[in-house]
Design an enzyme around this catalytic site. Structure first.
Site, PDB file in Angstrom:
ATOM      1  N   GLY A  14      47.198  -7.903  61.076  1.00 38.79           N
ATOM      2  CA  GLY A  14      47.395  -9.020  60.141  1.00 38.79           C
ATOM      3  C   GLY A  14      46.492 -10.218  60.351  1.00 38.79           C
ATOM      4  N   SER A  15      45.354 -10.043  61.059  1.00 38.44           N
ATOM      5  CA  SER A  15      44.508 -11.227  61.282  1.00 38.44           C
ATOM      6  C   SER A  15      43.847 -11.700  59.984  1.00 38.44           C
ATOM      7  CB  SER A  15      43.466 -10.951  62.365  1.00 38.44           C
ATOM      8  OG  SER A  15      42.495 -10.038  61.923  1.00 38.44           O
ATOM      9  N   ASN A  16      43.513 -10.785  59.086  1.00 42.47           N
ATOM     10  CA  ASN A  16      42.955 -11.226  57.795  1.00 42.47           C
ATOM     11  C   ASN A  16      44.021 -11.908  56.950  1.00 42.47           C
ATOM     12  OD1 ASN A  16      39.991 -10.482  57.279  1.00 42.47           O
ATOM     13  ND2 ASN A  16      40.795  -8.659  58.304  1.00 42.47           N
ATOM     14  N   LYS A  63      54.768   9.477  46.533  1.00 39.11           N
ATOM     15  CA  LYS A  63      53.896   8.308  46.448  1.00 39.11           C
ATOM     16  C   LYS A  63      54.250   7.449  45.232  1.00 39.11           C
ATOM     17  CE  LYS A  63      48.981   7.301  46.677  1.00 39.11           C
ATOM     18  NZ  LYS A  63      47.795   7.693  47.423  1.00 39.11           N
ATOM     19  N   MET A  88      46.617   0.672  55.296  1.00 35.81           N
ATOM     20  CA  MET A  88      46.047   1.968  55.667  1.00 35.81           C
ATOM     21  C   MET A  88      46.429   3.095  54.704  1.00 35.81           C
ATOM     22  SD  MET A  88      44.249   1.065  58.135  1.00 35.81           S
ATOM     23  CE  MET A  88      43.725   2.591  58.886  1.00 35.81           C
ATOM     24  N   ARG A  89      46.545   2.774  53.424  1.00 39.76           N
ATOM     25  CA  ARG A  89      46.874   3.813  52.439  1.00 39.76           C
ATOM     26  C   ARG A  89      45.963   3.692  51.238  1.00 39.76           C
ATOM     27  NH1 ARG A  89      51.440   6.447  53.641  1.00 39.76           N
ATOM     28  NH2 ARG A  89      52.545   5.433  55.326  1.00 39.76           N
ATOM     29  N   ASN A 105      39.807  -5.744  48.594  1.00 41.10           N
ATOM     30  CA  ASN A 105      39.924  -5.141  49.924  1.00 41.10           C
ATOM     31  C   ASN A 105      38.814  -5.696  50.813  1.00 41.10           C
ATOM     32  OD1 ASN A 105      40.837  -3.279  51.941  1.00 41.10           O
ATOM     33  ND2 ASN A 105      39.126  -1.927  51.424  1.00 41.10           N
ATOM     34  N   HIS A 107      36.421  -4.487  54.071  1.00 37.78           N
ATOM     35  CA  HIS A 107      36.036  -3.294  54.820  1.00 37.78           C
ATOM     36  C   HIS A 107      35.014  -3.689  55.890  1.00 37.78           C
ATOM     37  CE1 HIS A 107      35.475   0.943  55.581  1.00 37.78           C
ATOM     38  NE2 HIS A 107      34.173   0.700  55.631  1.00 37.78           N
TER      39      HIS A 107
END
Ligand code: GRF
Length: 200
Positions: A14-16, A63, A88-89, A105, A107
């Site tokens: 959770g740092s971002n 899902k 992570m999905r 997102n 990356h």
């Protein structure tokens, strides 16, 4: 000022998420959604008094119903931008289409190099001399959507995945909040694969 309503999806540290909460002035994180009951991000939400919902994939048959629950929460909080922060999905194309160009997102590589998992190790194994991070809008592919911002860091001879990740992470914490700030200012225009940043 009417702040943009952001929903953050995370799975881990959770740092971002924390950087977004601390550095974006024109947006507010209305809710954190985690798919992992042990995510360290949950404690950060508590620290900043942000509602946190655990949507554990194991508790859903498929899902579709898992994502349905996430959508219900996002709608409840009237979220206008979804920020994936170490989530992570892979989201289904239906989900992505429903929030078209409203999902971002981060990356840890200079896309389109090294998409997917363990991007920093991929970069080291390949032997590149620079790497970095990318904020992009999410499309139906994995790390393939239109690029909003990138930042470059050197790769040093004695780097290992940890040292390179730490150098990249510092940049992540700068460009992710900045990309959200730009979005909240309505300055990001998606034009095919390109994201143009309007002047103020
Ligand atoms: C970051 O390296 C991000 O680029 C990647 O997953 C990691 C999440 O870290 N998508 P954190 O949970 O934000 O600390």
């Amino acid at each position: 000022m009417n702040k943009l309503k952001v929903g953050v999806l995370a799975s881990g540290r959770g740092s971002n998420f924390k950087a977004i909460v601390q550095k974006v002035d024109n947006a507010r994180v209305e809710v954190l959604i985690v798919d992992n009951p042990d995510a360290r991000a949950i404690a950060i939400a508590k620290e900043f008094d942000i509602p946190c919902k655990v949507v554990d994939r194991k508790k859903f048959d498929d899902k579709f119903s898992f994502e349905r629950e996430i959508i219900n929460i996002l709608e409840l909080y009237k979220v206008e931008l979804i920020a994936l922060a170490g989530f992570m999905r892979i989201l289904s194309s239906n989900f992505v289409e429903r929030f078209k160009w409203k999902i971002m997102n981060i990356h840890p590589s200079l896309l389109p190099s090294f998409p997917g998992l363990n991007a920093q190790k991929q970069a080291l194994d390949y032997g590149v001399k620079v790497s970095g991070c990318t904020v992009h809008f999410v499309d139906a592919g994995t790390d393939t959507g239109p690029i909003i911002l990138q930042s470059v860091v050197p790769v040093l001879d004695d780097d290992d995945p940890e040292t390179l990740s730490a150098r990249i992470l510092e940049e992540e914490h700068k460009i992710y909040p900045f990309a959200i700030t730009l979005f909240a200012q309505n300055r990001l225009i998606v034009d095919g694969r390109k994201v143009r940043i309007k002047d103020v």
